[in-house]
Write a protein that holds these residues in place. Structure first.
Motif, PDB file in Angstrom:
ATOM      1  N   ASP A 125      13.475   9.415 -15.514  1.00 47.33           N
ATOM      2  CA  ASP A 125      13.878  10.480 -14.584  1.00 47.33           C
ATOM      3  C   ASP A 125      12.741  11.438 -14.267  1.00 47.33           C
ATOM      4  O   ASP A 125      12.897  12.668 -14.233  1.00 47.33           O
ATOM      5  N   VAL A 126      11.561  10.876 -14.009  1.00 46.87           N
ATOM      6  CA  VAL A 126      10.419  11.645 -13.554  1.00 46.87           C
ATOM      7  C   VAL A 126       9.654  10.769 -12.565  1.00 46.87           C
ATOM      8  O   VAL A 126       9.721   9.532 -12.637  1.00 46.87           O
ATOM      9  N   ALA A 127       8.976  11.400 -11.620  1.00 52.02           N
ATOM     10  CA  ALA A 127       8.296  10.617 -10.593  1.00 52.02           C
ATOM     11  C   ALA A 127       6.998  11.292 -10.161  1.00 52.02           C
ATOM     12  O   ALA A 127       6.840  12.515 -10.279  1.00 52.02           O
ATOM     13  N   PHE A 128       6.083  10.481  -9.659  1.00 55.21           N
ATOM     14  CA  PHE A 128       4.832  10.932  -9.058  1.00 55.21           C
ATOM     15  C   PHE A 128       4.515   9.944  -7.936  1.00 55.21           C
ATOM     16  O   PHE A 128       5.258   8.975  -7.722  1.00 55.21           O
ATOM     17  N   VAL A 129       3.426  10.164  -7.221  1.00 55.20           N
ATOM     18  CA  VAL A 129       3.011   9.238  -6.175  1.00 55.20           C
ATOM     19  C   VAL A 129       1.741   8.522  -6.613  1.00 55.20           C
ATOM     20  O   VAL A 129       0.739   9.182  -6.898  1.00 55.20           O
ATOM     21  N   PRO A 130       1.751   7.205  -6.680  1.00 55.73           N
ATOM     22  CA  PRO A 130       0.509   6.484  -6.943  1.00 55.73           C
ATOM     23  C   PRO A 130      -0.513   6.764  -5.843  1.00 55.73           C
ATOM     24  O   PRO A 130      -0.157   6.933  -4.666  1.00 55.73           O
ATOM     25  N   GLY A 131      -1.781   6.796  -6.214  1.00 56.70           N
ATOM     26  CA  GLY A 131      -2.815   7.146  -5.246  1.00 56.70           C
ATOM     27  C   GLY A 131      -3.215   6.035  -4.298  1.00 56.70           C
ATOM     28  O   GLY A 131      -3.772   6.308  -3.225  1.00 56.70           O
ATOM     29  N   ALA A 132      -2.951   4.792  -4.649  1.00 54.27           N
ATOM     30  CA  ALA A 132      -3.471   3.668  -3.877  1.00 54.27           C
ATOM     31  C   ALA A 132      -3.148   3.717  -2.383  1.00 54.27           C
ATOM     32  O   ALA A 132      -4.016   3.417  -1.556  1.00 54.27           O
ATOM     33  N   PRO A 133      -1.924   4.068  -1.951  1.00 56.20           N
ATOM     34  CA  PRO A 133      -1.634   4.033  -0.515  1.00 56.20           C
ATOM     35  C   PRO A 133      -2.439   5.027   0.327  1.00 56.20           C
ATOM     36  O   PRO A 133      -2.485   4.885   1.556  1.00 56.20           O
ATOM     37  N   PHE A 134      -3.083   5.997  -0.302  1.00 57.74           N
ATOM     38  CA  PHE A 134      -3.821   7.005   0.453  1.00 57.74           C
ATOM     39  C   PHE A 134      -5.231   6.543   0.829  1.00 57.74           C
ATOM     40  O   PHE A 134      -5.926   7.242   1.561  1.00 57.74           O
ATOM     41  N   PHE A 135      -5.651   5.402   0.341  1.00 57.49           N
ATOM     42  CA  PHE A 135      -6.998   4.907   0.614  1.00 57.49           C
ATOM     43  C   PHE A 135      -6.998   4.031   1.861  1.00 57.49           C
ATOM     44  O   PHE A 135      -6.118   3.177   2.040  1.00 57.49           O
ATOM     45  N   ALA A 136      -8.000   4.225   2.712  1.00 50.51           N
ATOM     46  CA  ALA A 136      -8.132   3.391   3.913  1.00 50.51           C
ATOM     47  C   ALA A 136      -8.619   2.000   3.555  1.00 50.51           C
ATOM     48  O   ALA A 136      -8.380   1.047   4.313  1.00 50.51           O
ATOM     49  N   ASP A 137      -9.331   1.867   2.446  1.00 46.80           N
ATOM     50  CA  ASP A 137      -9.699   0.542   1.943  1.00 46.80           C
ATOM     51  C   ASP A 137     -10.040   0.678   0.462  1.00 46.80           C
ATOM     52  O   ASP A 137     -10.147   1.772  -0.076  1.00 46.80           O
ATOM     53  N   ARG A 138     -10.136  -0.427  -0.216  1.00 44.56           N
ATOM     54  CA  ARG A 138     -10.475  -0.496  -1.641  1.00 44.56           C
ATOM     55  C   ARG A 138      -9.780   0.599  -2.447  1.00 44.56           C
ATOM     56  O   ARG A 138     -10.413   1.511  -2.983  1.00 44.56           O
ATOM     57  N   PRO A 139      -8.463   0.544  -2.550  1.00 47.19           N
ATOM     58  CA  PRO A 139      -7.735   1.593  -3.277  1.00 47.19           C
ATOM     59  C   PRO A 139      -8.086   1.611  -4.757  1.00 47.19           C
ATOM     60  O   PRO A 139      -8.430   0.584  -5.354  1.00 47.19           O
ATOM     61  N   ASP A 140      -7.992   2.788  -5.325  1.00 43.85           N
ATOM     62  CA  ASP A 140      -8.181   2.953  -6.762  1.00 43.85           C
ATOM     63  C   ASP A 140      -6.795   2.960  -7.400  1.00 43.85           C
ATOM     64  O   ASP A 140      -6.061   3.948  -7.279  1.00 43.85           O
ATOM     65  N   PRO A 141      -6.408   1.879  -8.071  1.00 40.58           N
ATOM     66  CA  PRO A 141      -5.045   1.790  -8.597  1.00 40.58           C
ATOM     67  C   PRO A 141      -4.747   2.766  -9.721  1.00 40.58           C
ATOM     68  O   PRO A 141      -3.580   2.998 -10.039  1.00 40.58           O
ATOM     69  N   ALA A 142      -5.770   3.364 -10.318  1.00 40.71           N
ATOM     70  CA  ALA A 142      -5.557   4.266 -11.452  1.00 40.71           C
ATOM     71  C   ALA A 142      -5.251   5.691 -11.018  1.00 40.71           C
ATOM     72  O   ALA A 142      -4.911   6.527 -11.850  1.00 40.71           O
ATOM     73  N   GLU A 180       9.177  20.165 -18.756  1.00 35.41           N
ATOM     74  CA  GLU A 180      10.106  19.106 -19.121  1.00 35.41           C
ATOM     75  C   GLU A 180       9.714  17.792 -18.461  1.00 35.41           C
ATOM     76  O   GLU A 180       9.735  16.725 -19.098  1.00 35.41           O
ATOM     77  N   GLY A 181       9.325  17.847 -17.192  1.00 28.88           N
ATOM     78  CA  GLY A 181       8.929  16.637 -16.494  1.00 28.88           C
ATOM     79  C   GLY A 181       7.704  15.984 -17.103  1.00 28.88           C
ATOM     80  O   GLY A 181       7.615  14.750 -17.196  1.00 28.88           O
ATOM     81  N   LEU A 182       6.759  16.793 -17.543  1.00 30.71           N
ATOM     82  CA  LEU A 182       5.563  16.239 -18.174  1.00 30.71           C
ATOM     83  C   LEU A 182       5.899  15.604 -19.521  1.00 30.71           C
ATOM     84  O   LEU A 182       5.280  14.605 -19.917  1.00 30.71           O
ATOM     85  N   GLY A 183       6.875  16.156 -20.216  1.00 28.24           N
ATOM     86  CA  GLY A 183       7.312  15.511 -21.456  1.00 28.24           C
ATOM     87  C   GLY A 183       7.886  14.125 -21.188  1.00 28.24           C
ATOM     88  O   GLY A 183       7.627  13.176 -21.931  1.00 28.24           O
ATOM     89  N   ARG A 184       8.671  14.015 -20.131  1.00 33.38           N
ATOM     90  CA  ARG A 184       9.205  12.703 -19.748  1.00 33.38           C
ATOM     91  C   ARG A 184       8.083  11.764 -19.327  1.00 33.38           C
ATOM     92  O   ARG A 184       8.093  10.561 -19.657  1.00 33.38           O
ATOM     93  N   LEU A 185       7.114  12.320 -18.583  1.00 33.86           N
ATOM     94  CA  LEU A 185       6.001  11.485 -18.117  1.00 33.86           C
ATOM     95  C   LEU A 185       5.196  10.949 -19.295  1.00 33.86           C
ATOM     96  O   LEU A 185       4.752   9.793 -19.296  1.00 33.86           O
ATOM     97  N   ALA A 186       5.018  11.778 -20.316  1.00 30.90           N
ATOM     98  CA  ALA A 186       4.265  11.335 -21.499  1.00 30.90           C
ATOM     99  C   ALA A 186       4.954  10.131 -22.149  1.00 30.90           C
ATOM    100  O   ALA A 186       4.280   9.162 -22.561  1.00 30.90           O
ATOM    101  N   LYS A 187       6.263  10.154 -22.230  1.00 33.07           N
ATOM    102  CA  LYS A 187       6.999   9.025 -22.800  1.00 33.07           C
ATOM    103  C   LYS A 187       6.841   7.774 -21.930  1.00 33.07           C
ATOM    104  O   LYS A 187       6.692   6.655 -22.441  1.00 33.07           O
TER     105      LYS A 187
END
Length: 393
Positions: free
Chosen positions: A350-367, A383-390
């Motif tokens: 029950d926590v979310a973020f946006v992966p960075g890859a779609p923001f790259f015009a080419d050669r995305p950085d998946p990390a 609280e959200g960061l605690g969930r993210l850590a898990k």
């Protein structure tokens, strides 16, 4: 026998939807703490004052507010916006502006007025995802310009421009989406010099500039003499007033502005009259600067809560920046990690973020990953960061 239904346009089938919007749909459940969307904090909206502005407009000028309006925008809103820009150091008249249905429409109007299929557009890498979608619909070729921790690299821009001859550069120099970076003044001057020498347009997108809560303001590229005749400035009332108003503006040299007016006539005739008049009334009657001071204070607290919790939430070896304003922190997981894969685990917690890859015009950085710090108060961020850590263990 019925004939086959005609097919969609090729561009409608070849361009994917926004992964950010898809993630927001997946995380709409109230129990999810989302660092994904660039959603201003609804609890901080100046709702009462905005409601009063609508009430006054509808009580005092109902016929005008509910009628068609001019394509360029309601005169009172353009005048108020121009005065605000002038007060912030960019001399502007009401006739220099077009009111748009969000700044996203401004970008679409520019694509219509400036770009032919096959043209080349330069973008900083990574960049705003919806801009990449807009350029894809225009049928242009997008070339990325390498960036570092201070934003777009002017030397790399020179190389790209000399090789690719782009018609325009699209850039978000202040609190960039997705990285939160701010381009230093000397780099802005260097970008303007490249544009002047090569005859290139600059589209300077500035939806976040008034959300600075640390450091000193940096002048717009549009304010410099070298690029004033070839720079378009876009911005929005979404981040400083309310996104539901769907109001933005475009400041451009006269010939391009006229072309954008014609494009807007074809798109929607004009932005909603009642919303424009209410926004103008709000700017006349309310204290937007006082409201923004409250928002900036809250956003700084939320950024600090996010930064304080990232060392425990992200794997050892991760990196992130510390933006001086805006809405986003840009983080990189250690090499070998895939943020898109980790998102699937995060949603289960029950926590979310946006992966960075779609923001790259080419050669995305998946990390890479984008974390928005503005939507939730500090205790929910923790609280959200605690969930993210898990989820990332």
């Amino acid at each position: 026998m019925r004939a086959d239904v005609p097919s969609l346009a090729a561009r409608a089938t070849s361009i994917e939807g926004s992964p950010v919007r898809d993630i927001l749909a997946l995380t709409a459940r109230p129990e999810v703490i989302s660092f994904a969307g660039g959603l201003p904090a609804a609890s901080l909206f100046d709702s009462d004052a905005i409601a009063t502005a609508f009430e006054r407009v509808l009580a005092e000028s109902p016929h005008e507010a509910l009628q068609y309006s001019t394509t360029e925008g309601h005169p009172a809103l353009r005048a108020a916006t121009a005065a605000r820009l002038t007060g912030r150091g960019l001399p502007t008249g009401a006739d220099d502006l077009i009111v748009t249905t969000g700044s996203q429409q401004g970008l679409s109007l520019l694509a219509t007025a400036l770009l032919e299929p096959g043209d080349v557009v330069a973008v900083e890498n990574p960049t705003y995802l919806a801009a990449l979608q807009c350029f894809a619909f225009a049928g242009v070729r997008v070339v990325p310009v390498p960036s570092d921790d201070e934003g777009l690299d002017p030397a790399a821009l020179e190389t790209v421009v000399a090789r690719e001859r782009p018609k325009l550069l699209y850039t978000i120099p202040t609190f960039q989406n997705p990285t939160g970076r701010t381009l230093p003044a000397e780099r802005r001057e260097a970008v303007a010099e490249v544009a002047e020498r090569h005859g290139m347009w600059i589209v300077e997108d500035d939806p976040y500039g008034e959300l600075r809560f640390a450091g000193s303001p940096v002048p717009w590229i549009a304010a410099g003499a070298r690029a004033a005749d070839r720079t378009v400035l876009l911005s929005s009332f979404s981040k400083i007033m309310a996104p539901g108003l769907r109001l933005g503006w475009l400041r451009a040299p006269s010939a391009l502005r006229r072309a954008c007016v014609v494009a807007k006539q074809a798109a929607d005739l004009h932005s909603p009259t009642v919303a424009q008049m209410a926004a103008a009334r709000y700017l006349a009657d309310a204290d937007l600067d006082a409201h923004l001071n409250r928002v900036r204070h809250a956003y700084r607290e939320r950024r600090d809560a996010l930064l304080a919790g990232l060392p425990e939430a992200l794997p050892e070896g991760s990196r992130w920046n510390e933006p001086e304003g805006g809405m986003f922190v840009w983080a990189s997981l250690p090499e070998g990690h895939d943020a898109t894969e980790r998102l699937r685990a995060a949603v289960r917690y029950d926590v979310a973020f946006v992966p960075g890859a779609p923001f790259f015009a080419d050669r995305p950085d998946p990390a890479t990953m984008r974390l928005s710090f503005v939507t939730h108060p500090p205790e929910e961020i923790t609280e959200g960061l605690g969930r993210l850590a898990k989820a990332l263990r």
